[in-house]
Design a protein around this motif. Structure first.
Motif, PDB file in Angstrom:
ATOM      1  N   LEU A  19       0.675  -1.037   0.100  1.00 37.22           N
ATOM      2  CA  LEU A  19       0.187  -0.146   0.107  1.00 37.22           C
ATOM      3  C   LEU A  19       0.733   1.209  -0.085  1.00 37.22           C
ATOM      4  N   LEU A  20       1.975   1.299   0.727  1.00 36.53           N
ATOM      5  CA  LEU A  20       2.795   2.347   1.050  1.00 36.53           C
ATOM      6  C   LEU A  20       3.667   2.569  -0.413  1.00 36.53           C
ATOM      7  N   GLY A  21       3.914   1.405  -0.969  1.00 38.03           N
ATOM      8  CA  GLY A  21       4.877   1.604  -2.180  1.00 38.03           C
ATOM      9  C   GLY A  21       3.920   2.364  -3.437  1.00 38.03           C
ATOM     10  N   LEU A  22       2.678   1.841  -3.478  1.00 38.37           N
ATOM     11  CA  LEU A  22       1.550   2.506  -4.200  1.00 38.37           C
ATOM     12  C   LEU A  22       1.384   3.832  -4.174  1.00 38.37           C
ATOM     13  N   PRO A 175      11.546   7.885   8.434  1.00 39.16           N
ATOM     14  CA  PRO A 175      10.760   9.052   9.460  1.00 39.16           C
ATOM     15  C   PRO A 175      11.110  10.326   8.999  1.00 39.16           C
ATOM     16  N   LEU A 176      12.059  10.774   8.672  1.00 42.03           N
ATOM     17  CA  LEU A 176      12.364  12.116   8.392  1.00 42.03           C
ATOM     18  C   LEU A 176      11.609  12.403   6.952  1.00 42.03           C
ATOM     19  N   ILE A 177      11.388  11.717   5.986  1.00 43.26           N
ATOM     20  CA  ILE A 177      10.425  12.110   4.767  1.00 43.26           C
ATOM     21  C   ILE A 177       9.036  12.058   5.055  1.00 43.26           C
ATOM     22  N   ALA A 178       8.701  11.196   6.014  1.00 45.05           N
ATOM     23  CA  ALA A 178       7.393  11.034   6.232  1.00 45.05           C
ATOM     24  C   ALA A 178       7.007  12.321   6.946  1.00 45.05           C
ATOM     25  N   ALA A 192      -2.150  11.543   5.003  1.00 43.56           N
ATOM     26  CA  ALA A 192      -2.491  10.187   5.603  1.00 43.56           C
ATOM     27  C   ALA A 192      -1.471   9.192   5.241  1.00 43.56           C
ATOM     28  N   ALA A 193      -1.052   9.104   4.140  1.00 44.83           N
ATOM     29  CA  ALA A 193       0.022   7.998   3.783  1.00 44.83           C
ATOM     30  C   ALA A 193       1.216   8.296   4.443  1.00 44.83           C
ATOM     31  N   ALA A 194       1.530   9.387   4.858  1.00 44.32           N
ATOM     32  CA  ALA A 194       2.879   9.786   5.522  1.00 44.32           C
ATOM     33  C   ALA A 194       2.645   9.382   6.894  1.00 44.32           C
TER      34      ALA A 194
END
Length: 257
Positions: A19-22, A175-178, A192-194
């Protein structure tokens, strides 16, 4: 709640990684359909992983139900721009490297992980966020398959690879890019994805027993070359969850969550 098997846990983790990759690939016309399908599977398995991941997966799944391709594309461009956002770079080497030689070395290290498992990141850079997430999805699926076949050595190999890749790469910058994506998106799907990304990586650090992770500095730099066209990040043939494993996963989760 029934005890969760190692195979069920691996498939649940694979579903979240998928899900996260997409979520962080460029949204094409097929993306919304793929995201809804992936979100449906991921939300079933999220409860196996933990409360924080379950809540974040539920939030993302609800957002996915209400988006269309045009809205998703506009949101993507706002968060990441069409070329390269220096405040929100979705490439690991923007955080890990200080100069072009380090960037080359770090990308080679990442590509080495991929080659060991027969993966070639063709449509995107090896250090792209979506590519790394898809690679972890592949490792989790391979672990589940090995567990289903009672192949102890292959299970050990997959788990060692997961631990090494998360410790040396994913957990050092995701975690930084999120956090940066959450701010840049300003709400909606990518926020929400982050949040799911941040919660899930934190869960993976504990699950894989990584201890204190040495994060990269949260001071991204301009990477050496511009990202290419953003399409499906892995090799030409994607690695889907096998039907028998997916059916077993859905059945198992429905009885354990």
């Amino acid at each position: 709640m029934a005890r969760v098997t190692g195979e069920e846990r691996a498939l649940s983790r694979a579903a979240i990684y998928r899900l996260l990759g997409l979520s962080f690939t460029y949204p094409t016309r097929d993306t919304v359909t793929d995201l809804r399908r992936a979100a449906s599977v991921a939300r079933m398995g999220a409860g196996v992983i933990g409360a924080a991941v379950f809540d974040a997966a539920e939030d993302l799944a609800r957002v996915v139900e209400g988006v269309d391709q045009a809205t998703l594309e506009a949101s993507f461009q706002r968060a990441f721009t069409l070329s390269y956002n220096e405040d929100c770079p979705v490439h690991e080497t923007a955080f890990s490297a200080r100069h072009i030689f380090q960037q080359t070395q770090h990308q080679a290290d990442i590509a080495g992980f991929y080659r060991a498992f027969g993966v070639d990141a063709r449509a995107e850079r090896a250090d792209h966020l979506s590519v790394e997430l898809e690679f972890m999805y592949l490792l989790a699926v391979k672990e589940a398959t090995a567990r289903d076949g009672d192949e102890a050595e292959h299970v050990k190999l997959c788990r060692q690879a997961q631990r090494s890749f998360v410790r040396d790469h994913a957990a050092r910058w995701m975690p930084l890019i999120a956090q940066r994506i959450d701010v840049a998106a300003g709400g909606g799907f990518y926020s929400a994805a982050a949040r799911l990304l941040g919660a899930f990586v934190a869960s993976e650090e504990k699950f894989l027993r990584l201890g204190n992770v040495a994060r990269f500095r949260d001071e991204p730099v301009l990477i050496a070359d511009e990202p290419g066209e953003m399409t499906c990040p892995m090799a030409a043939t994607p690695v889907p969850m096998p039907n028998n494993e997916r059916e077993g996963f859905e059945h198992a989760v429905s009885h354990t969550c």
